[in-house]
Design an enzyme around this catalytic site. Structure first.
Site, mmCIF file in Angstrom:
data_model
loop_
_atom_site.group_PDB
_atom_site.id
_atom_site.type_symbol
_atom_site.label_atom_id
_atom_site.label_comp_id
_atom_site.label_asym_id
_atom_site.label_seq_id
_atom_site.Cartn_x
_atom_site.Cartn_y
_atom_site.Cartn_z
ATOM 1 N N ASP A 147 0.839 -1.200 0.000
ATOM 2 C CA ASP A 147 0.000 0.000 0.000
ATOM 3 C C ASP A 147 0.872 1.247 0.000
ATOM 4 O O ASP A 147 1.546 1.538 0.977
ATOM 5 C CB ASP A 147 -0.891 0.009 1.242
ATOM 6 N N HIS A 206 -7.346 9.279 -1.841
ATOM 7 C CA HIS A 206 -6.715 9.300 -0.514
ATOM 8 C C HIS A 206 -7.606 9.942 0.562
ATOM 9 O O HIS A 206 -7.766 9.413 1.654
ATOM 10 C CB HIS A 206 -5.371 10.047 -0.610
ATOM 11 N N TYR A 222 2.998 9.798 -0.716
ATOM 12 C CA TYR A 222 4.102 9.287 0.115
ATOM 13 C C TYR A 222 5.460 9.531 -0.553
ATOM 14 O O TYR A 222 6.498 9.398 0.081
ATOM 15 C CB TYR A 222 3.970 7.778 0.392
ATOM 16 N N LYS A 267 -2.585 5.801 -4.385
ATOM 17 C CA LYS A 267 -3.708 6.708 -4.080
ATOM 18 C C LYS A 267 -3.562 8.054 -4.766
ATOM 19 O O LYS A 267 -2.448 8.570 -4.932
ATOM 20 C CB LYS A 267 -3.797 6.943 -2.562
HETATM 21 P P1 NDP Z 1 0.616 1.095 11.958
HETATM 22 O O1 NDP Z 1 -0.584 0.965 12.820
HETATM 23 O O2 NDP Z 1 0.844 0.132 10.896
HETATM 24 O O3 NDP Z 1 1.855 1.160 12.946
HETATM 25 C C1 NDP Z 1 3.158 1.320 12.490
HETATM 26 C C2 NDP Z 1 4.045 1.444 13.723
HETATM 27 O O4 NDP Z 1 3.957 0.254 14.501
HETATM 28 C C3 NDP Z 1 5.480 1.644 13.389
HETATM 29 O O5 NDP Z 1 5.999 2.519 14.391
HETATM 30 C C4 NDP Z 1 6.088 0.240 13.525
HETATM 31 O O6 NDP Z 1 7.435 0.340 13.931
HETATM 32 C C5 NDP Z 1 5.246 -0.338 14.642
HETATM 33 N N1 NDP Z 1 5.031 -1.792 14.530
HETATM 34 C C6 NDP Z 1 4.736 -2.504 13.416
HETATM 35 N N2 NDP Z 1 4.586 -3.810 13.695
HETATM 36 C C7 NDP Z 1 4.795 -3.946 15.030
HETATM 37 C C8 NDP Z 1 4.795 -5.045 15.917
HETATM 38 N N3 NDP Z 1 4.553 -6.282 15.481
HETATM 39 N N4 NDP Z 1 5.057 -4.809 17.230
HETATM 40 C C9 NDP Z 1 5.307 -3.569 17.664
HETATM 41 N N5 NDP Z 1 5.321 -2.471 16.880
HETATM 42 C C10 NDP Z 1 5.069 -2.659 15.571
HETATM 43 O O7 NDP Z 1 0.577 2.614 11.428
HETATM 44 P P2 NDP Z 1 0.706 3.393 10.067
HETATM 45 O O8 NDP Z 1 0.204 4.751 10.398
HETATM 46 O O9 NDP Z 1 2.039 3.285 9.454
HETATM 47 O O10 NDP Z 1 -0.365 2.714 9.105
HETATM 48 C C11 NDP Z 1 -0.066 1.632 8.241
HETATM 49 C C12 NDP Z 1 -0.237 1.998 6.798
HETATM 50 O O11 NDP Z 1 -1.549 2.496 6.550
HETATM 51 C C13 NDP Z 1 0.667 3.148 6.314
HETATM 52 O O12 NDP Z 1 1.998 2.734 6.096
HETATM 53 C C14 NDP Z 1 -0.052 3.554 5.051
HETATM 54 O O13 NDP Z 1 0.265 2.653 3.999
HETATM 55 C C15 NDP Z 1 -1.516 3.422 5.472
HETATM 56 N N6 NDP Z 1 -2.109 4.702 5.905
HETATM 57 C C16 NDP Z 1 -3.120 5.235 5.148
HETATM 58 C C17 NDP Z 1 -3.721 6.415 5.501
HETATM 59 C C18 NDP Z 1 -4.809 6.966 4.668
HETATM 60 O O14 NDP Z 1 -5.184 8.136 4.862
HETATM 61 N N7 NDP Z 1 -5.364 6.227 3.754
HETATM 62 C C19 NDP Z 1 -3.289 7.175 6.702
HETATM 63 C C20 NDP Z 1 -2.249 6.500 7.459
HETATM 64 C C21 NDP Z 1 -1.705 5.319 7.075
HETATM 65 P P3 NDP Z 1 8.701 -0.069 12.999
HETATM 66 O O15 NDP Z 1 8.392 0.384 11.595
HETATM 67 O O16 NDP Z 1 9.818 0.702 13.628
HETATM 68 O O17 NDP Z 1 8.868 -1.543 13.104
#
Ligand code: NDP
Length: 263
Positions: free
Chosen positions: A29, A92, A34, A59
């Site tokens: 995604d 988006h 981005y 998006k």
């Molecule tokens: P997430 O809920 O996926 O959380 C990501 C965070 O959690 C990072 O800090 C990561 O750390 C940590 N993490 C991941 N896996 C674990 C685990 N197993 N245990 C502990 N910590 C963990 O948040 P996002 O906001 O990144 O959302 C995911 C995706 O959704 C985005 O990348 C994007 O593609 C999409 N998105 C879409 C939006 C929209 O408006 N349509 C808005 C926001 C997001 P680390 O990377 O350091 O491992």
């Protein structure tokens, strides 16, 4: 579409994407906004996986909606990805006064075959109600913020009634408003359920999505977490466990509110 994919917001190189492919992910995604569609394309080419084996989502930006240059931005996205089509093209955010026209423009891209499916993101009930009056293609997907502290039950019900599949962004509460993620990932209800299956709270949350029929796209750049996040297909939650997780809802957002975002 695979029920679990990798979100790549903020990623600046191919490492995590390649490690996700290695762990078995086939869905990515990204978004024009981005600024990393080119990295997704590069990772796909480096992986040696066939295009047909993958599910790529990108998006439409808010800027292109405002400027009305939707087709041009879509073509730029394909160029950035180095692909001839995307599997899913999402709007988006529903930009006020623009989103209905934007949807009609996206329908044209769908009909051209270069977007195999089109959908929306951050649409509330009233966006769906308005768009219904004009759409000739029902959005395949609504990607919304969703996790145990924001379970979105009323909106899920509407999506289901319209035949719109739900998808969770920030499924682990990883948005940008402080300590929600830490709090969620140490929650005692999730921890206790996880102990029963030998799984972490993060894995329990992702499995809860799957058991509810919701696609999830957790983001991680950490190889061990990338692997763990997809290691959720060897157990299933009971109805009582799903109810207990649903009951954690406190309508708590971690990211922008679709009712009053300003970008
Ligand atoms: P997430 O809920 O996926 O959380 C990501 C965070 O959690 C990072 O800090 C990561 O750390 C940590 N993490 C991941 N896996 C674990 C685990 N197993 N245990 C502990 N910590 C963990 O948040 P996002 O906001 O990144 O959302 C995911 C995706 O959704 C985005 O990348 C994007 O593609 C999409 N998105 C879409 C939006 C929209 O408006 N349509 C808005 C926001 C997001 P680390 O990377 O350091 O491992």
């Amino acid at each position: 579409m695979p029920m679990l994919g990798l979100g790549v917001f903020g990623m600046e190189d191919t490492t995590a994407i390649l490690s996700a492919f290695e762990a078995g992910y086939r869905s990515i995604d990204t978004a024009f906004g981005y600024g990393n569609e080119n990295i997704v394309g590069r990772a796909v080419r480096e992986s040696g996986l066939s295009r047909e084996a993958l599910f790529i989502t990108t998006k439409l930006s808010n800027g292109a909606q405002r400027e009305g240059n939707i087709e041009a931005e879509f073509e730029q996205s394909l160029k950035n990805l180095g692909m001839e089509y995307v599997d899913l093209y999402l709007m988006h955010w529903p930009v006020k006064e623009c989103y209905l026209d934007a949807w009609l423009a996206m329908e044209k891209l769908y009909k051209s075959g270069r977007a195999k499916a089109i959908g929306v993101s951050n649409w509330q009930d009233y966006h769906i109600a308005e768009a219904k009056k004009v759409w000739s293609v029902v959005p395949a997907m609504n990607q919304i913020e969703l996790h145990p502290y924001l379970t979105q039950k009323p909106l899920l019900k509407i999506c289901k009634a319209e035949g719109i599949a739900p998808e969770s962004w920030s499924p682990l509460g990883g948005g940008n408003m402080g300590d929600v993620k830490e709090n969620l990932l140490t929650n005692e209800v999730l921890t206790a359920i996880g102990e029963k299956y030998g799984k972490s709270p993060a894995q329990v949350i992702l499995r809860w999505n799957i058991d509810l029929g919701i696609v999830a796209i957790p983001k991680s750049v950490t190889p061990s977490r990338i692997k763990a996040n997809i290691d959720i297909f060897d157990f299933a939650l009971t109805a009582d466990e799903i109810t207990a997780i649903d009951a954690l809802n406190k309508n708590q957002r971690t990211g922008p509110d679709p009712d009053n975002f300003n970008f």
